[in-house]
Design an enzyme around this catalytic site. Structure first.
Site: not given
Ligand code: UD1
Ligand code: UDP
Length: 375
Positions: A96, A118, A132, A210, A212, A243
């Site tokens: 999602d 999923e 999502e 983490h 939103r 995160h």
């Molecule tokens: C995204 C997904 C959310 C999911 C989450 C898992 C959307 C809208 N949201 O949210 O559904 O639960 O991922 O973690 O698709 N960043 C880094 N390095 C990384 C990852 C993130 O620097 O490897 C930072 C960046 O500044 C980025 C911010 O995190 O701008 C947010 O990342 P983003 O993918 O936009 O949203 P998430 O909250 O991670």
């Molecule tokens: N996870 C990981 N390292 C971490 C925290 C979480 O590998 O430090 C894994 C966790 O086991 C799960 C996945 O990341 O499988 C969940 O990701 P996240 O919570 O970022 O996203 P969501 O599932 O809420 O979309």
């Protein structure tokens, strides 16, 4: 042979796609083309490197402060030319995220069938989780085949008007991934985690956050609760892999820096995180994936959200939805820490999300789908 493009961009998609990619690569009926959007960077690369997955194309779109609009438009533009060149027989997206939604839409624009891994998770509230809930409903409208983890997910899809023949109940590939990591050798890399894990008397409370919809005040409330729990249970170790999002980190640092028993760390690679989940006494999280993994390991989970689309863990008794109010988080944690009978009631392992064969089941459903569409 059918050519399948997989498109994904974030950590949870990578974890849940990995077993399916490995299964596709090993199956002579399929050729797989791997496209990363790069919505995440370090957190995505960590997973691909653990599973030995190398992308065919990486759009590398991530940037600090990215918005839903910037992610969507960059993925759509990047995929438009690429999909026209690669010409897959179908595209698989997972879950999602905005990468999944934009990937599905880009494929749809070229009339390439979309297969949704999923499928059918629903909270019933379009703004929670945001965005999502909308993303997965929109993908559901486009998809030709829906891999639903559970019967409840299938029911939700039928309610949305999806034809039964286009739904396969497969379990969730996250359990395939979790079982894969269980067989990997090695101990914790982090010396503090290694020490804590060897002290069997030390109860570890694992926290991740983490979402939103929790950014801002709810996250501050969660962090304040963790600070209170750390003071009330000084003998426990609180581990919080943060995160990468700066919007999350700033608030966590504000409330939790300098607390002796709170270990704020970098995101763990999946094998290390799964190991920590196995060692944890209790989990506080707003993550979707963690809610699915913890029941298999018999770990009590308090979910820091107002709604969940994963009611199966709640029904199994391992998971409780408690929201983001500071007092409530402290009270629910204290109850489980102080009352062994309440704790024990949440520790029976259950497998509502499957037995680790989801990827194999998806491939059979996919093959059947191609054969029946040609008939
Ligand atoms: C995204 C997904 C959310 C999911 C989450 C898992 C959307 C809208 N949201 O949210 O559904 O639960 O991922 O973690 O698709 N960043 C880094 N390095 C990384 C990852 C993130 O620097 O490897 C930072 C960046 O500044 C980025 C911010 O995190 O701008 C947010 O990342 P983003 O993918 O936009 O949203 P998430 O909250 O991670
Ligand atoms: N996870 C990981 N390292 C971490 C925290 C979480 O590998 O430090 C894994 C966790 O086991 C799960 C996945 O990341 O499988 C969940 O990701 P996240 O919570 O970022 O996203 P969501 O599932 O809420 O979309």
């Amino acid at each position: 042979m059918k050519k399948i493009a997989v498109i994904y961009g974030t950590r949870p998609e990578a974890i849940k796609m990995a077993p399916l990619v490995k299964a596709l690569q090993a199956d002579p009926r399929f050729e797989v083309y791997i496209i990363l959007t790069g919505q995440h960077r370090e957190m995505l690369d960590q997973v691909n490197s653990l599973f030995g997955i190398v992308a065919d194309t990486d759009l590398d779109i991530s940037e600090p402060g990215q918005t839903l609009t910037s992610i969507t438009t960059k993925v759509l533009e990047g995929l438009s030319k690429l999909l026209a060149e690669v010409k897959p027989d179908g595209v698989i997206v997972q879950g999602d995220t905005t990468s999944a939604f934009a990937g599905a839409l880009a494929a749809f624009y070229q009339q390439i069938p979309v297969f949704h891994l999923e499928a059918g998770l629903r909270s019933g509230n379009i703004y929670n989780p945001f965005p999502e809930e909308a993303n997965r409903k929109l993908i559901g409208q486009i998809a030709a085949l829906h891999f639903a983890p559970t019967e409840a997910n299938k029911t939700a899809l039928l309610r949305d008007g999806v034809a039964e023949k286009n739904i396969a109940v497969t379990g969730n590939t996250v359990i395939d991934a979790l079982l894969y990591t269980a067989n990997l050798p090695g101990d914790f890399d982090d010396p503090q985690l290694l020490e804590a894990s060897r002290d069997s008397a030390r109860q570890i409370i694992l926290v991740t956050t983490h979402r939103r919809e929790n950014w801002g005040e709810p996250l501050a409330n969660i962090a304040a609760a963790v600070a209170r729990i750390s003071a009330d249970f000084p003998e426990a170790g609180i581990v919080l892999p943060m995160h990468k999002n700066p919007a999350v980190r700033t608030i966590l640092h504000e409330h939790l820096d300098g607390l002796d028993n709170v270990h704020l760390i970098e995101p763990l690679d999946y094998a290390q995180f799964a190991k920590l989940l196995g060692r944890a006494h209790l989990v506080l999280t707003d993550s979707g994936g963690v809610q699915e993994e913890a029941p298999s390991l018999g770990k009590p989970v308090l979910v820091l959200r107002e709604t969940t689309e994963r009611g199966e863990g709640v029904e199994a008794g391992n998971v409780k939805l408690i929201g983001t109010d500071t007092e409530r988080i402290v009270a629910e944690t204290t109850r489980l820490m102080r009352h062994p009978e309440d704790y024990a009631a949440m520790t029976e392992a259950s497998n509502p999300y499957g037995d680790g064969t989801a990827s194999a089941q998806c491939l059979e459903a996919l093959w059947d789908h191609f054969n029946s569409s040609q008939a």
